[in-house]
Design a protein around this motif. Structure first.
Motif, short mmCIF file in Angstrom:
data_model
loop_
_atom_site.label_atom_id
_atom_site.label_comp_id
_atom_site.label_asym_id
_atom_site.label_seq_id
_atom_site.Cartn_x
_atom_site.Cartn_y
_atom_site.Cartn_z
N LYS A 196 0.12 12.25 8.10
CA LYS A 196 1.45 11.69 8.09
C LYS A 196 1.31 10.55 9.08
N GLN A 197 0.28 10.27 9.76
CA GLN A 197 0.20 9.01 10.68
C GLN A 197 0.12 7.74 9.96
N ALA A 198 -0.25 7.79 8.56
CA ALA A 198 -0.41 6.69 7.96
C ALA A 198 1.11 6.29 7.69
N GLY A 199 1.78 7.10 7.27
CA GLY A 199 3.18 6.61 6.81
C GLY A 199 3.99 6.40 7.88
N ALA A 200 3.59 6.92 9.07
CA ALA A 200 4.23 6.74 10.59
C ALA A 200 4.07 5.31 10.87
N PHE A 201 2.66 4.84 10.85
CA PHE A 201 2.32 3.49 10.91
C PHE A 201 3.27 2.42 10.34
N PHE A 202 3.47 2.52 8.88
CA PHE A 202 4.14 1.48 8.07
C PHE A 202 5.44 1.93 8.44
N TYR A 203 5.89 2.83 8.94
CA TYR A 203 7.25 2.83 9.47
C TYR A 203 7.46 2.28 10.70
N GLY A 204 6.48 2.30 11.53
CA GLY A 204 6.42 1.45 12.74
C GLY A 204 6.45 0.03 12.51
N ILE A 205 5.71 -0.43 11.54
CA ILE A 205 5.69 -1.86 11.22
C ILE A 205 7.07 -2.12 10.64
N ASN A 206 7.71 -1.64 9.95
CA ASN A 206 9.13 -1.98 9.35
C ASN A 206 10.02 -2.07 10.52
N VAL A 237 9.63 -2.55 13.76
CA VAL A 237 9.45 -3.72 14.67
C VAL A 237 9.65 -4.86 14.14
N ARG A 238 9.44 -5.03 12.83
CA ARG A 238 10.01 -6.24 11.98
C ARG A 238 11.52 -6.47 12.04
N SER A 239 12.17 -5.26 11.72
CA SER A 239 13.56 -5.30 11.55
C SER A 239 14.40 -5.32 12.85
N GLN A 240 13.66 -5.01 13.86
CA GLN A 240 14.62 -4.67 15.28
C GLN A 240 13.97 -5.86 16.13
N ARG A 241 12.59 -6.42 15.66
CA ARG A 241 12.24 -7.69 16.59
C ARG A 241 12.50 -7.33 18.33
N SER A 273 2.25 5.33 16.33
CA SER A 273 2.69 4.61 15.25
C SER A 273 3.31 3.23 15.87
N VAL A 274 4.43 3.42 16.58
CA VAL A 274 5.25 2.32 17.03
C VAL A 274 4.55 1.39 17.99
N PHE A 324 2.05 -7.08 16.60
CA PHE A 324 2.94 -8.06 16.46
C PHE A 324 3.17 -8.82 17.76
N ASN A 325 2.04 -8.53 18.60
CA ASN A 325 2.11 -9.03 20.04
C ASN A 325 3.39 -8.85 20.72
N VAL A 326 4.09 -7.67 20.49
CA VAL A 326 5.22 -7.26 21.58
C VAL A 326 4.61 -6.43 22.68
N PRO A 327 5.16 -6.81 23.86
CA PRO A 327 4.86 -6.24 25.10
C PRO A 327 4.68 -4.70 24.90
#
Length: 298
Positions: free
Chosen positions: A1-11, A13-17, A31-32, A39-42
């Protein structure tokens, strides 16, 4: 399930910025944290236990800041990223006047109070010990309050008598949302050695006898308890020595000199206000964060 969680984390970070991401360990952190680093977020990590968990150990190299207990290091974390801070404690958990705390739980100020805690889930072995020894402790003038954990026991108040024939009671309840008051009412606590419980004991300057959970990951509760004991906040007894606990409680709870010493040491341990220091640090990090970038190339 970590793979699915990783893509959830990507989305996410993109949506919440986000301006920053803070992780407190556990596999759900990964994942997050990884998505934020791409994405170079601290990224900031916090470990409350004296033995860092697997997630913190693996993700530490991605973090711009890692908060660890005093004296703890991580091999892959540069000293410039390391900050020693305790576990933030909720603002409502503070030392209250003992008389007020006793009254809120219906306890008699003439008698000593022993609080038994098993962590957020309760501890069957500590519940059983409290159940078995409540009457004997009542004879000595000790009121027992045991937080059993949800689903482990129904609320119950038992009536006993002291050696002088005075009425005294023991209370069992599955959950307590007034921990500041409960710890303020206690002369002594018997507890597991989770980081959250220890932080609350320190904040409320309540001495304790700690019984580390022997099956905790990496035996981290033993490390937590030993540091607590070395700093002079209380004592440690191994699970296999639970038969010695009653004697240790009697020797400690009636030793006012020792209790004063423990409370003085706990007050010293609570000098740092970790939440304010963390928030100030996080504000500085997030203020310097660049705009959301594209993921770094693999």
């Amino acid at each position: 399930k970590q793979a699915g969680a990783f893509f959830y984390g990507i989305n996410l970070v993109r949506s919440q910025r986000p301006d920053g991401i803070v992780g407190f360990g556990g596999f759900t952190t990964a994942s997050v944290i990884v998505a934020g680093a791409l994405f170079n977020v601290p990224v900031v990590l916090h470990e409350a236990n004296r033995v860092p968990g697997r997630a913190i150990r693996l993700l530490g190299r991605l973090a711009r800041r890692v908060y660890l207990p005093p004296g703890v290091r991580l091999r892959d974390v540069h000293m410039s990223a390391l900050r020693h801070m305790g576990l933030p404690v909720r603002k409502e958990i503070v030392r209250e006047p003992r008389e007020t705390a006793l009254q809120s739980f219906g306890l008699d100020p003439r008698f000593s109070v022993l609080v038994v805690l098993g962590g957020s889930q309760g501890a069957t072995s500590l519940n059983d010990w409290a159940d078995k020894n409540a009457a004997a402790l009542a004879l000595d003038g000790v009121q027992v309050c045991c937080v059993t954990g949800l689903g482990k026991r129904e609320s119950e108040v038992r009536e006993f008598r002291t050696r002088r024939g005075e009425p005294i009671k023991a209370c069992f309840f599955p959950f307590c949302d007034r921990m500041g008051a409960l710890l303020s009412a206690a002369d002594l606590v018997v507890s597991r050695a989770g980081a959250g419980t220890i932080a609350e004991l320190i904040r409320c300057t309540t001495p304790a006898i700690l019984i580390p959970y022997p099956f905790a990951a990496d035996n981290h509760q033993w490390a937590n308890a030993r540091f607590f004991e070395m700093q002079g906040g209380g004592l440690v007894i191994a699970q296999e020595r639970l038969n010695d606990l009653t004697g240790e409680v009697r020797d400690t709870i009636f030793n006012e000199w020792l209790l004063r010493k423990f409370r003085s040491n706990l007050q010293r341990m609570d000098r740092a206000n970790s939440i304010d220091d963390m928030l100030n640090d996080l504000e500085e990090l997030s203020a310097s964060a660049p705009a959301l970038a594209q993921p770094k190339p693999a």
